[in-house]
Structure formats: structure tokens, C-alpha cells
Write a protein that holds these residues in place. Structure first.
Motif, PDB file in Angstrom:
ATOM      1  N   ALA A 294      47.886  38.590  38.389  1.00 36.09           N
ATOM      2  CA  ALA A 294      47.494  37.662  39.454  1.00 36.09           C
ATOM      3  C   ALA A 294      46.581  38.342  40.468  1.00 36.09           C
ATOM      4  O   ALA A 294      45.602  37.752  40.939  1.00 36.09           O
ATOM      5  CB  ALA A 294      48.737  37.104  40.149  1.00 36.09           C
TER       6      ALA A 294
ATOM      7  N   LYS B 154      43.121  38.735  38.882  1.00 32.72           N
ATOM      8  CA  LYS B 154      42.427  37.443  38.841  1.00 32.72           C
ATOM      9  C   LYS B 154      41.915  37.051  40.222  1.00 32.72           C
ATOM     10  O   LYS B 154      40.786  36.590  40.382  1.00 32.72           O
ATOM     11  CB  LYS B 154      43.365  36.355  38.309  1.00 32.72           C
TER      12      LYS B 154
ATOM     13  N   LYS C  74      52.134  41.233  33.271  1.00 31.06           N
ATOM     14  CA  LYS C  74      52.734  40.369  34.289  1.00 31.06           C
ATOM     15  C   LYS C  74      54.221  40.646  34.442  1.00 31.06           C
ATOM     16  O   LYS C  74      54.745  40.668  35.552  1.00 31.06           O
ATOM     17  CB  LYS C  74      52.545  38.887  33.923  1.00 31.06           C
TER      18      LYS C  74
END
Length: 211
Positions: free
Chosen positions: A51, A54, A76
């Protein structure tokens, strides 16, 4: 210590005619401008490692490669990782054709090995190697060398931003893609066997401090 070692930016366009009485200024160097802008683009933690990558917008190639090699979920969900994350500019700086070769389906195994060579299965903050040289065993097997001099380095890559604290580990932003020994030679043989990601990341090797 219990566990010791394992860019997208917009270029400003300067335009406008110089005043007739003023000497013309030299044209801006777009490469230098991009490099300066890239170095100023700080990565901010935004959840887990994936995350955060990104949200930054600087790691699209790394994320695409992780997805292609079934590593996204592991990055993740696994805890206490350290990732040396190459920016898009770092991937673009690879010798011509090397990234294309690694991204071929038949070279999936080699691409995965390159990616996990950027991962240590332990948290390694920069405080553990500042002022010293350490080796860290990577998930790929071979170790990387961490140097904590005036410029923090991993192998021959500069760590341009250290210690981005994601919820499941640490990201160190690097300006070069780390290639494990023999990575491109193996890719050039066009390995045909398909690769699958390991179900768990192996334990990090604990190494003694360097003298």
C-alpha cells in the motif's frame, strides 16, 4: 542484536524569452532537473509495504513485477520484512533489454529471484548498520552488503531514503536494481519452467558483526 543482516517525477520546463538587455541564461538540463525532483520526492508510510509503494507512485515497475511473480500477497501479509525498493527510474536505468528479458513469462523464476533479493525476512533499520558494514541474508539466499557511511548503501546502490515504516516492515528506497549473482545470465537462457512464490519466507540468516 538478535538479527543482523539480510521515481516518478515531473521535469519543470523553463521557458520565456530573455530581456533584450539581459544575457541569456543556459538552458535547464532536464536530466538533472528530473534527478533533483526525484530525490525530493519523499515516500510516506501509507499502510503495509504494498500500500505504501502504491501510494507513493514511484514503484510501479516493482509492483508490476511482484504481481507477475505472485509476491504481492506475501509483501502485504508477511510481518517484519525489510524491502530495498527500487524506484521506476532505477528499473529504467537497467541496461537496454534486461528488464524486458526478466519480464518474459519464461523468465518468471529469475524475475522472482531478483525481487526477493531485495527482501530480508527481518526488520533492519538503518540504525543497525550506520557507521559500519554488515551483510544481510536475503530471501533469495545470497547476502547483500549494507554500508553505513556518509551515504547509506546496499551493494552498489544508494539508499536515497531510509526507514519508511510500513505496518508490516521497513522500506529503504534505492536508486538501483539489485541483481543477485548470475541473474541475467540465467534470464538469457530463457528458463522455461514456470515459477510459483514460496508459501512462506525463509528465516533470515543471522551473521556476526563485521570487525
Amino acid at each position: 542484536m538478535n538479527r543482523i543482516l539480510t521515481t516518478t517525477a515531473a521535469v519543470a520546463l523553463i521557458a520565456g524569452a530573455a530581456h533584450a538587455q539581459t544575457a541569456a541564461k543556459p538552458a535547464a538540463d532536464p536530466v538533472a532537473a528530473e534527478s533533483k525532483a526525484a530525490s525530493a520526492a519523499k515516500v510516506v508510510a501509507a499502510g503495509d509495504i504494498v500500500a505504501t509503494a502504491k501510494a507513493s507512485g514511484q514503484f510501479n515497475t516493482f509492483l508490476k513485477a511482484a504481481e507477475a511473480t505472485n509476491l504481492t500477497t506475501l509483501l502485504k501479509d508477511n510481518k517484519n520484512l525489510t524491502v530495498f525498493a527500487p524506484t521506476d527510474a532505477a528499473f529504467a536505468a537497467l541496461p537496454a533489454g534486461e528488464l524486458d528479458k526478466l519480464m518474459l513469462p519464461e523468465n518468471k523464476a529469475q524475475l522472482q529471484k531478483v525481487l526477493i533479493y531485495h527482501v530480508i525476512n527481518a526488520k533492519v533499520p538503518s540504525s543497525e548498520f550506520k557507521g559500519a558494514t554488515r551483510k544481510a541474508a536475503t530471501v533469495a539466499g545470497p547476502s547483500v552488503e549494507l554500508a553505513g557511511g556518509a551515504t547509506l548503501k546496499v551493494n552498489d546502490a544508494d539508499i536515497v531514503q531510509a526507514d519508511v515504516m510500513a505496518t508490516n516492515g521497513i522500506i529503504h528506497v534505492v536508486d538501483k536494481v539489485l541483481l543477485p549473482p548470475g541473474a541475467m545470465a540465467a534470464a538469457n537462457t530463457a528458463v522455461s519452467a514456470s515459477a510459483t512464490a514460496p508459501t512462506t519466507l525463509p528465516a533470515t540468516q543471522v551473521l556476526p558483526k563485521a570487525n
